[in-house]
Design a protein around this motif. Sequence first.
Motif, short mmCIF file in Angstrom:
data_model
loop_
_atom_site.label_atom_id
_atom_site.label_comp_id
_atom_site.label_asym_id
_atom_site.label_seq_id
_atom_site.Cartn_x
_atom_site.Cartn_y
_atom_site.Cartn_z
N THR A 182 39.90 29.76 69.77
CA THR A 182 41.31 29.54 69.43
C THR A 182 42.13 29.34 70.70
O THR A 182 42.98 28.44 70.78
CB THR A 182 41.84 30.74 68.62
OG1 THR A 182 41.08 30.83 67.42
CG2 THR A 182 43.30 30.56 68.27
N ASP A 238 41.69 25.13 62.97
CA ASP A 238 40.89 26.27 63.43
C ASP A 238 40.06 26.85 62.28
O ASP A 238 40.49 26.83 61.12
CB ASP A 238 41.83 27.35 63.97
CG ASP A 238 41.14 28.30 64.94
OD1 ASP A 238 39.90 28.27 65.02
OD2 ASP A 238 41.85 29.08 65.62
N ASP A 239 38.89 27.36 62.63
CA ASP A 239 38.06 28.09 61.68
C ASP A 239 37.74 27.31 60.42
O ASP A 239 37.91 27.82 59.29
CB ASP A 239 38.73 29.43 61.30
CG ASP A 239 38.63 30.45 62.44
OD1 ASP A 239 37.63 30.39 63.19
OD2 ASP A 239 39.54 31.28 62.58
N ARG A 337 37.14 39.14 73.27
CA ARG A 337 38.09 39.96 72.50
C ARG A 337 37.79 41.44 72.68
O ARG A 337 38.69 42.26 72.80
CB ARG A 337 38.06 39.56 71.03
CG ARG A 337 39.18 40.23 70.24
CD ARG A 337 39.23 39.78 68.80
NE ARG A 337 39.71 38.43 68.67
CZ ARG A 337 39.07 37.48 68.01
NH1 ARG A 337 37.90 37.75 67.44
NH2 ARG A 337 39.56 36.27 67.92
MG MG Z 1 39.79 32.14 66.53
#
Ligand code: MG
Length: 469
Positions: A182, A238-239, A337
């Motif tokens: 992202t 996205d995704d 993350r």
């Molecule tokens: Mg993402």
Amino acid sequence: MNEYREMEVKDHVRLWNECLAVIKDNIPSSAFETWFKPIVPESWEDKTMTITVPSNFYAEFLDEHYSDLLKQTFTRVMGSGTKLVYSIIQEAATQTTVERNSGHVIPVKENASGVDSYNPFPERSNRKRIEPQLNPHYTFDTFVEGACNKLARSAGLAIAEAPGKNTFNPIFIYGGSGLGKTHLAQAIGWATLEKHPEKKVLYVDSNRFQAQYTEAHLRNCVNDFIAFYQMIDLLIVDDIQFFAGKTGTQNIFFQIFNQLQLNGKQIVLVADQSPKLLQGLDDRMLTRFRWGLNAELEQPSMETRKAILKSKVKTDGLIIPDNVLDYIAEHVSDSVRELEGVVNSLLAQSTLTDAEINMELVSKVVSSLVAAPERTVTVSSIQEMVCNYYGLEPRMLQSNSRKREVVQARQIAMFLSRKYTKVSLSSIGEQIGNRDHATVLYACKAIQNLVEVDKEVQRSVEAIESSLK
Ligand code: MG
Ligand code: ADP
């Protein structure tokens, strides 16, 4: 008795409007627009409210997601024992909620200057401009380069130079969760805007796109929806793995995709798998995706992990000793993350409890956040992760403490329980400090709002979310 009589003579529209006012305060405005605005109140008789909804699916969706809220609201506005009946419109022709004409496909104007009529992003846009919906933090400046992202990053930079006019169209970025997909996709958006401020850049994730399409469908303005997307110069989706199995949405997306490509517009796609391995998506579409550039984001090496940590600590203005950073880089290798989650947790703990950031604290945080085995998400596992993150004693969430950090942790636990479990609001409340249903609703709304405006809260919530999975 009197009160009841008065209720009965009030007309259904006025009562329904009172309910709407309550509902509106309790859910995000996009949900309100999609799921409550189109409802038409039909009648109010024998303590039964009949409302007309566009389809069976719609009624089921309301039941599944909003039955608690509706019940609570009805009790508040009309008193207890109120019943709700759905009347479903079967035929589009008899639909009474239509707001727009469907008409023919609106031709795409090459140099249309802005949003003429239809914009599925109402909350942050005005009529003349399309807001790109990009996160200000996700730029190339903050994206650390490494062997794990070299190809994707340099292709992204090339795209921003000449969007649509290169062989990387579409660019298909894929890789595991938390590896920077992202971030990179949005960085391409920002860099494009920087080089070409006149271009219309737009980021959307597939769930949002799907919700917008559903709404357009309900309002009978799918053609306007398509026309809106077809005027974008650089579209980031996205995704897209979440399009799996959703044939209607896929068809519409494919139509938009083809038109954009035909017109030399740039498309950036993101998914958790390569097109080869994506399941549940139309083969025609997957073949098209393979025409462009497929770029994988891999797990960062030890060196890159250190570089990312250093850069993060620097932007946040934190002071964390090098040996602590090395320890994190060595022990946290699955995703960026997670790396960020550990740093954020350290930060939260050191500010809340005045603890020094040292090896002892870091090893505690790392083992509680990262080494967690696969688990099923329950209200109690959520409470545990929230407490680990903030370094709070589990009993604090159960207490009556009104300390700011405890209140926020408690609200985040409620918010995440709502999001990740199917437990009812009142049961969530019971399990988290024995609060009532309204408190939980309020907490969910408060955190939802905070996540949108407060970066710190957003990061904390994301870090805790990633530790749940
Ligand atoms: Mg993402
Ligand atoms: P994904 O979309 O692949 O799940 P994200 O793009 O949301 O992952 O990244 C997760 C977090 O890690 C974000 O906060 C992002 O800024 C950060 N991040 C990922 N890759 C990098 C990188 N190469 N440099 C700096 N930060 C990164």
